[in-house]
Write a protein that holds these residues in place. Structure first.
Motif, PDB file in Angstrom:
ATOM      1  N   PHE A 196      21.912  17.630  10.376  1.00 18.89           N
ATOM      2  CA  PHE A 196      21.589  18.919  11.093  1.00 18.89           C
ATOM      3  C   PHE A 196      22.569  19.158  12.611  1.00 18.89           C
ATOM      4  CE2 PHE A 196      18.586  23.170  11.666  1.00 18.89           C
ATOM      5  CZ  PHE A 196      19.956  24.095  11.242  1.00 18.89           C
ATOM      6  N   GLU A 197      20.786  18.695  12.893  1.00 17.85           N
ATOM      7  CA  GLU A 197      21.508  18.757  14.676  1.00 17.85           C
ATOM      8  C   GLU A 197      22.775  18.374  15.304  1.00 17.85           C
ATOM      9  OE1 GLU A 197      19.332  16.165  18.651  1.00 17.85           O
ATOM     10  OE2 GLU A 197      18.719  15.798  16.609  1.00 17.85           O
ATOM     11  N   GLU A 198      23.622  17.469  13.949  1.00  8.76           N
ATOM     12  CA  GLU A 198      24.360  17.165  15.033  1.00  8.76           C
ATOM     13  C   GLU A 198      26.088  18.661  13.921  1.00  8.76           C
ATOM     14  OE1 GLU A 198      25.604  13.875  12.369  1.00  8.76           O
ATOM     15  OE2 GLU A 198      24.655  11.814  13.367  1.00  8.76           O
ATOM     16  N   GLU A 211      28.744  24.189  18.720  1.00  8.08           N
ATOM     17  CA  GLU A 211      28.459  24.742  19.939  1.00  8.08           C
ATOM     18  C   GLU A 211      27.147  25.032  20.846  1.00  8.08           C
ATOM     19  OE1 GLU A 211      32.065  25.933  22.055  1.00  8.08           O
ATOM     20  OE2 GLU A 211      33.097  23.882  21.633  1.00  8.08           O
ATOM     21  N   ASN A 212      26.160  25.468  19.783  1.00 11.66           N
ATOM     22  CA  ASN A 212      24.866  26.354  20.100  1.00 11.66           C
ATOM     23  C   ASN A 212      24.064  25.471  21.545  1.00 11.66           C
ATOM     24  OD1 ASN A 212      24.611  26.289  16.834  1.00 11.66           O
ATOM     25  ND2 ASN A 212      24.174  27.396  17.876  1.00 11.66           N
ATOM     26  N   SER A 213      23.925  25.840  22.336  1.00  5.87           N
ATOM     27  CA  SER A 213      23.540  26.085  23.808  1.00  5.87           C
ATOM     28  C   SER A 213      21.749  24.744  22.981  1.00  5.87           C
ATOM     29  CB  SER A 213      22.370  26.749  24.127  1.00  5.87           C
ATOM     30  OG  SER A 213      20.658  27.019  23.607  1.00  5.87           O
ATOM     31  N   SER A 214      21.297  24.064  23.719  1.00  8.40           N
ATOM     32  CA  SER A 214      20.827  23.090  24.012  1.00  8.40           C
ATOM     33  C   SER A 214      19.154  23.668  23.564  1.00  8.40           C
ATOM     34  CB  SER A 214      20.447  21.842  24.931  1.00  8.40           C
ATOM     35  OG  SER A 214      19.947  22.710  26.082  1.00  8.40           O
ATOM     36  N   ALA A 215      18.927  24.610  23.957  1.00  7.35           N
ATOM     37  CA  ALA A 215      18.322  24.699  23.198  1.00  7.35           C
ATOM     38  C   ALA A 215      17.366  25.503  22.070  1.00  7.35           C
ATOM     39  CB  ALA A 215      17.959  26.154  24.451  1.00  7.35           C
ATOM     40  N   THR A 216      18.644  26.276  21.801  1.00  8.82           N
ATOM     41  CA  THR A 216      18.701  26.131  20.938  1.00  8.82           C
ATOM     42  C   THR A 216      18.784  25.431  19.788  1.00  8.82           C
ATOM     43  OG1 THR A 216      20.335  28.908  20.907  1.00  8.82           O
ATOM     44  CG2 THR A 216      20.992  28.061  18.767  1.00  8.82           C
ATOM     45  N   ILE A 217      19.371  24.204  20.177  1.00 10.66           N
ATOM     46  CA  ILE A 217      19.591  23.754  19.101  1.00 10.66           C
ATOM     47  C   ILE A 217      17.294  22.780  19.010  1.00 10.66           C
ATOM     48  CG2 ILE A 217      20.113  21.336  18.502  1.00 10.66           C
ATOM     49  CD1 ILE A 217      22.509  21.878  19.919  1.00 10.66           C
ATOM     50  N   GLU A 218      16.896  22.392  19.959  1.00 18.83           N
ATOM     51  CA  GLU A 218      15.703  22.417  19.984  1.00 18.83           C
ATOM     52  C   GLU A 218      14.927  23.035  19.237  1.00 18.83           C
ATOM     53  OE1 GLU A 218      12.222  21.663  23.425  1.00 18.83           O
ATOM     54  OE2 GLU A 218      14.546  21.898  23.984  1.00 18.83           O
ATOM     55  N   LYS A 219      15.300  24.388  19.291  1.00 22.07           N
ATOM     56  CA  LYS A 219      14.185  25.459  18.650  1.00 22.07           C
ATOM     57  C   LYS A 219      14.103  25.594  17.451  1.00 22.07           C
ATOM     58  CE  LYS A 219      12.894  30.542  17.845  1.00 22.07           C
ATOM     59  NZ  LYS A 219      12.552  29.998  16.225  1.00 22.07           N
ATOM     60  N   TYR A 220      16.234  25.108  16.822  1.00 20.33           N
ATOM     61  CA  TYR A 220      16.440  25.413  15.150  1.00 20.33           C
ATOM     62  C   TYR A 220      15.489  23.936  14.533  1.00 20.33           C
ATOM     63  CZ  TYR A 220      19.721  29.488  15.838  1.00 20.33           C
ATOM     64  OH  TYR A 220      20.231  30.308  15.303  1.00 20.33           O
ATOM     65  N   VAL A 238      15.790  32.698  10.665  1.00 20.22           N
ATOM     66  CA  VAL A 238      17.161  32.313  11.242  1.00 20.22           C
ATOM     67  C   VAL A 238      17.492  31.037  11.505  1.00 20.22           C
ATOM     68  CG1 VAL A 238      18.648  32.722  13.144  1.00 20.22           C
ATOM     69  CG2 VAL A 238      16.980  34.881  13.240  1.00 20.22           C
ATOM     70  N   ALA A 239      17.053  29.935  11.682  1.00 22.99           N
ATOM     71  CA  ALA A 239      17.119  29.040  12.104  1.00 22.99           C
ATOM     72  C   ALA A 239      16.867  28.041  10.574  1.00 22.99           C
ATOM     73  CB  ALA A 239      15.654  28.270  12.501  1.00 22.99           C
ATOM     74  N   LEU A 240      16.530  29.088   9.445  1.00 31.11           N
ATOM     75  CA  LEU A 240      16.125  28.246   8.225  1.00 31.11           C
ATOM     76  C   LEU A 240      17.356  28.575   7.463  1.00 31.11           C
ATOM     77  CD1 LEU A 240      14.340  27.405   5.410  1.00 31.11           C
ATOM     78  CD2 LEU A 240      13.613  29.548   4.922  1.00 31.11           C
ATOM     79  N   ASN A 241      18.058  29.781   7.854  1.00 28.54           N
ATOM     80  CA  ASN A 241      19.060  30.714   7.215  1.00 28.54           C
ATOM     81  C   ASN A 241      20.347  29.675   8.022  1.00 28.54           C
ATOM     82  OD1 ASN A 241      17.933  32.693   5.488  1.00 28.54           O
ATOM     83  ND2 ASN A 241      17.846  34.401   7.076  1.00 28.54           N
ATOM     84  N   GLN A 242      19.796  28.892   8.815  1.00 23.14           N
ATOM     85  CA  GLN A 242      21.636  28.333   9.329  1.00 23.14           C
ATOM     86  C   GLN A 242      21.191  26.597   8.303  1.00 23.14           C
ATOM     87  OE1 GLN A 242      23.529  28.296  11.357  1.00 23.14           O
ATOM     88  NE2 GLN A 242      23.541  30.731  11.282  1.00 23.14           N
ATOM     89  N   PHE A 243      20.186  26.472   8.389  1.00 18.42           N
ATOM     90  CA  PHE A 243      19.607  24.460   7.862  1.00 18.42           C
ATOM     91  C   PHE A 243      20.836  25.231   6.402  1.00 18.42           C
ATOM     92  CE2 PHE A 243      16.492  21.722   5.354  1.00 18.42           C
ATOM     93  CZ  PHE A 243      16.945  20.854   6.011  1.00 18.42           C
ATOM     94  N   LEU A 244      20.498  26.351   5.993  1.00 17.23           N
ATOM     95  CA  LEU A 244      20.574  27.004   4.134  1.00 17.23           C
ATOM     96  C   LEU A 244      22.158  26.651   4.387  1.00 17.23           C
ATOM     97  CD1 LEU A 244      18.124  29.385   3.315  1.00 17.23           C
ATOM     98  CD2 LEU A 244      17.864  26.838   1.815  1.00 17.23           C
TER      99      LEU A 244
END
Length: 275
Positions: free
Chosen positions: A5-7, A13-22, A65-71
């Protein structure tokens, strides 16, 4: 799957801060589900209810929002959850606001204590309204031109520097021998990290005797926005300066807050005083 998911987020091209939060929010979800948990809509809805019991509504929505991205990543987009609806209220508790007096006290105290960089960072955010993540775009070459080109959330915008701030920044760079590149840097020359900036500001607040709850990077942005709107009443211009895609996001700065709301309610004066 978290690593994959991180990859996926990096490729988007999400920001590093957004990736860390997600990733942090998704790990919270996976801990709730437990080992071997099966993705079912009823369990997802139960998780949403659990979030509402343990977090504020704004936090719940950001975690969804993070969960929906994961789904979506898992190709389970049909199971995405709706965010919690909130009545739009452009209000902020006045006690959370940083005033001009506190701002100037913080800057003076930081400078007098030898924390010149912290003082300069606070002045830069306070005079331009930039996000703390945008300070890395303040480079010597850009400051000389009086215009900073900022990239944030996939968008570019121009940040104009007030003449006095430009002068102060150039004096600061000369004083500390910074002749090119990022201005706000660590001793190793790397751009200053937001967590370190946050800690430096809290330290300055303690030294200045200012309520530390009021002192964090985004509140300097709020101070700029409120002051700009009071002086100009130009909400569209303010939205452009802050880099907001919608004026509705900016409208919060036009509100005088809960205290003003209470004051206006009292003026209705329909009730009789009873003894």
């Amino acid at each position: 799957s978290v690593k994959a998911f991180e990859e996926y987020l990096v490729e988007r091209e999400n920001s590093s801060a957004t990736i860390e939060k997600y990733l942090r929010d998704v790990r919270t979800f996976l801990r709730y589900m437990g080992a071997g948990g099966v993705m079912r809509k009823d369990l997802l809805l139960a998780y949403k209810s659990w979030l509402l019991e343990h977090y504020s509504v704004n936090s719940v929505n950001s975690m969804l929002v993070a969960l929906n991205q994961f789904l979506t990543f898992l190709e389970l987009g049909r199971m995405r959850l709706k965010r919690v609806k909130i009545q739009t209220q452009h209000l902020r508790p006045a006690e959370r606001d940083l005033g001009k007096g506190d701002f100037q006290k913080l800057v003076r105290c930081a400078r007098a204590s030898g924390c010149e960089q912290t003082a300069m960072i606070m002045e830069t955010i306070g005079a331009t309204g930039v996000r703390v993540s945008e300070l890395k775009f303040f480079r010597v070459e850009n400051v000389r031109s009086g215009m900073i080109r900022v990239q944030n959330k996939g968008k570019y915008r121009m940040v104009l520097l007030p003449k006095l701030l430009q002068k102060k920044l150039l004096l600061y760079t000369r004083k500390y021998g910074i002749y090119s590149g990022v201005i706000f840097r660590t001793r190793s020359g790397r751009a200053k990290d937001r967590s370190n900036i946050w800690k430096d500001m809290k330290r300055a607040a303690q030294m200045a005797g200012v309520n530390t709850d009021k002192v964090f990077p985004h509140n300097f942005r709020h101070l700029f926005a409120r002051t700009f709107y009071k002086q100009t009443k130009n909400l569209i211009n303010l939205a452009d300066i802050l880099g907001h895609s919608s004026v509705d996001v900016t409208r919060i700065y036009a509100s005088e807050g809960i205290a003003e709301w209470q004051k206006n309610l009292e003026r209705v004066n329909l009730l009789e005083v009873t003894t």
